[in-house]
Design a protein around this motif. Structure first.
Motif, PDB file in Angstrom:
ATOM      1  N   CYS A 146       0.783  -0.986   0.475  1.00  0.00           N
ATOM      2  CA  CYS A 146       0.003   0.046  -0.401  1.00  0.00           C
ATOM      3  C   CYS A 146       0.708   1.145  -0.049  1.00  0.00           C
ATOM      4  O   CYS A 146       0.188   2.220  -1.048  1.00  0.00           O
ATOM      5  CB  CYS A 146      -1.234   0.183   1.627  1.00  0.00           C
ATOM      6  SG  CYS A 146       0.176   0.211   2.803  1.00  0.00           S
ATOM      7  N   SER A 147       2.050   1.481   0.841  1.00  0.00           N
ATOM      8  CA  SER A 147       2.733   2.595   0.995  1.00  0.00           C
ATOM      9  C   SER A 147       3.434   2.973  -0.232  1.00  0.00           C
ATOM     10  O   SER A 147       3.878   3.237  -1.198  1.00  0.00           O
ATOM     11  CB  SER A 147       4.207   2.310   1.228  1.00  0.00           C
ATOM     12  OG  SER A 147       4.773   0.606   1.919  1.00  0.00           O
ATOM     13  N   ASP A 148       3.796   2.015  -1.371  1.00  0.00           N
ATOM     14  CA  ASP A 148       4.014   1.827  -2.973  1.00  0.00           C
ATOM     15  C   ASP A 148       3.300   3.265  -3.768  1.00  0.00           C
ATOM     16  O   ASP A 148       4.201   4.213  -4.403  1.00  0.00           O
ATOM     17  CB  ASP A 148       4.077   0.641  -3.646  1.00  0.00           C
ATOM     18  CG  ASP A 148       5.145  -0.212  -3.161  1.00  0.00           C
ATOM     19  OD1 ASP A 148       5.813  -0.161  -2.838  1.00  0.00           O
ATOM     20  OD2 ASP A 148       4.678  -1.494  -3.522  1.00  0.00           O
ATOM     21  N   ILE A 149       2.520   3.536  -3.370  1.00  0.00           N
ATOM     22  CA  ILE A 149       1.260   4.401  -3.717  1.00  0.00           C
ATOM     23  C   ILE A 149       2.173   5.782  -3.910  1.00  0.00           C
ATOM     24  O   ILE A 149       2.183   6.411  -4.443  1.00  0.00           O
ATOM     25  CB  ILE A 149       0.295   4.732  -3.102  1.00  0.00           C
ATOM     26  CG1 ILE A 149      -0.360   5.582  -4.541  1.00  0.00           C
ATOM     27  CG2 ILE A 149       0.610   5.263  -1.889  1.00  0.00           C
ATOM     28  CD1 ILE A 149      -2.461   5.559  -4.249  1.00  0.00           C
ATOM     29  N   GLU A 165       1.359  -3.332   6.326  1.00  0.00           N
ATOM     30  CA  GLU A 165       0.546  -2.466   6.037  1.00  0.00           C
ATOM     31  C   GLU A 165      -0.599  -2.128   6.932  1.00  0.00           C
ATOM     32  O   GLU A 165      -1.422  -1.413   7.155  1.00  0.00           O
ATOM     33  CB  GLU A 165      -0.706  -3.524   5.380  1.00  0.00           C
ATOM     34  CG  GLU A 165      -2.210  -3.112   4.923  1.00  0.00           C
ATOM     35  CD  GLU A 165      -2.708  -3.373   3.487  1.00  0.00           C
ATOM     36  OE1 GLU A 165      -2.251  -3.377   2.480  1.00  0.00           O
ATOM     37  OE2 GLU A 165      -3.761  -3.805   3.810  1.00  0.00           O
ATOM     38  N   HIS A 166      -0.250  -3.607   8.274  1.00  0.00           N
ATOM     39  CA  HIS A 166      -1.137  -3.018   9.614  1.00  0.00           C
ATOM     40  C   HIS A 166      -0.950  -1.898  10.514  1.00  0.00           C
ATOM     41  O   HIS A 166      -1.111  -1.019  10.727  1.00  0.00           O
ATOM     42  CB  HIS A 166      -0.465  -4.380  10.304  1.00  0.00           C
ATOM     43  CG  HIS A 166      -1.534  -5.558   9.474  1.00  0.00           C
ATOM     44  ND1 HIS A 166      -1.342  -7.051  10.316  1.00  0.00           N
ATOM     45  CD2 HIS A 166      -2.653  -5.749   8.852  1.00  0.00           C
ATOM     46  CE1 HIS A 166      -2.335  -7.938   9.762  1.00  0.00           C
ATOM     47  NE2 HIS A 166      -2.472  -7.478   9.009  1.00  0.00           N
ATOM     48  N   ALA A 167       0.640  -1.829  10.393  1.00  0.00           N
ATOM     49  CA  ALA A 167       1.338  -0.934  10.842  1.00  0.00           C
ATOM     50  C   ALA A 167       1.003   0.571  10.043  1.00  0.00           C
ATOM     51  O   ALA A 167       1.129   1.627  11.157  1.00  0.00           O
ATOM     52  CB  ALA A 167       2.741  -1.052  10.304  1.00  0.00           C
ATOM     53  N   THR A 168       0.976   0.595   8.955  1.00  0.00           N
ATOM     54  CA  THR A 168       0.940   1.847   8.010  1.00  0.00           C
ATOM     55  C   THR A 168      -0.502   2.632   8.411  1.00  0.00           C
ATOM     56  O   THR A 168      -0.900   3.951   8.924  1.00  0.00           O
ATOM     57  CB  THR A 168       0.762   1.611   6.476  1.00  0.00           C
ATOM     58  OG1 THR A 168       2.235   1.726   6.488  1.00  0.00           O
ATOM     59  CG2 THR A 168       0.169   2.753   5.544  1.00  0.00           C
ATOM     60  N   VAL A 169      -1.498   1.959   8.443  1.00  0.00           N
ATOM     61  CA  VAL A 169      -3.197   2.237   8.672  1.00  0.00           C
ATOM     62  C   VAL A 169      -2.964   1.913  10.262  1.00  0.00           C
ATOM     63  O   VAL A 169      -3.827   2.940  11.034  1.00  0.00           O
ATOM     64  CB  VAL A 169      -4.370   0.036   9.006  1.00  0.00           C
ATOM     65  CG1 VAL A 169      -5.389   0.845   9.318  1.00  0.00           C
ATOM     66  CG2 VAL A 169      -4.226   0.260   7.277  1.00  0.00           C
TER      67      VAL A 169
END
Length: 268
Positions: A90-93, A198-202
């Motif tokens: 998700c962070s690739d955006i 992804e969990h950490a980003t959220v």
């Protein structure tokens, strides 16, 4: 105890934030379409991404509820994603479109929708729960100073990550890893397995958003009055004076998470 201050935009009588919740729903609409919805006390956005299997063929977003009038126009900034190769994190955006020119929450949701499309899953739902924090005072009469809290992430109603948070840093409950929320956070998440990252980003975004429960946003006439850096679409210098407050846009889902994501069965 909260400092005894008398500033136009601060609710100095508030001593705790209350529980903050954020809900994110990701689902495969059909073989070439993924839909995502996000809601918390301050925001309600949806994103639709269509793809050919490896490339994004179209992306659209809707703003159902938002803090500033200009937020309604932020989805237009997603247009450059069309035609780009889909990437798995998700962070690739962040390497595909400039984050500061986006609505932060639509930007995050678009990244999650893209990652969901690459995974090929049918459905995933996140809920974050940030426990109430004591408001210790205010820095420069505008930035809240918080006591410690715990934030938990549920994926499909099962706990997958939890942090203890204090003084701008987190401690991961499972691993014991300590990490600042600012510098170095992205480097840490990039070292994690994809789902954990992804969990950490959220969690990080939900924790930052939860701080808004210390404020009365309707007291700010526009984004410029918040005197914040150019962090997102509405806070850019050329928009912040015209970004008028959407009065009455804040909800309180502390005790009623079942009321969230009312649009989840529709396509943005």
């Amino acid at each position: 105890m909260v400092d005894n201050i008398d500033v136009q935009f601060i609710d100095s009588s508030k001593t705790e934030t209350g529980t903050a919740r954020r809900m994110i729903d990701l689902r495969r609409w059909d073989a070439h379409t993924v839909v995502g919805w996000l809601e918390d006390d301050f925001h309600h956005f949806g994103v639709t991404l269509t793809h050919s299997g490896d490339r994004i063929t179209g992306v659209s977003a809707t703003a159902q509820r938002y803090p500033w009038t200009t937020c309604a126009f932020a989805p237009e900034s997603l247009t450059p994603l069309t035609g780009q190769t889909m990437l798995p994190r998700c962070s690739d955006i962040g390497g595909m479109i400039p984050m500061r020119q986006q609505c932060t929450h639509i930007f995050d949701l678009a990244g999650l929708v893209m990652a969901h499309a690459v995974r090929g899953n049918d459905h995933r739902r996140y809920q974050t729960i940030t426990e109430s924090r004591e408001i210790l005072g205010w820095k420069d009469h505008k930035s809240p100073l918080f006591g410690p809290t715990t934030i938990t992430l549920l994926q499909d109603n099962a706990e997958v990550m939890a942090w203890h948070c204090e003084s701008g840093a987190i401690t991961d409950r499972e691993s014991g890893h300590q990490q600042a929320l600012g510098r170095g956070f992205r480097q840490w998440t990039e070292s994690l397995p994809m789902d954990k990252a992804e969990h950490a980003t959220v969690l990080r975004r939900a924790l930052l958003v939860s701080g808004g429960r210390s404020m009365v946003h309707d007291r700010y006439p526009n984004a410029a009055a918040m005197d914040q850096p150019e962090l997102c679409y509405s806070f850019q210098q050329e928009r912040r004076d015209q970004a008028l407050r959407m009065s009455g846009a804040t909800r309180d889902y502390a005790n009623e998470p079942e009321r969230m994501l009312s649009c989840v069965n529709t396509r943005p």
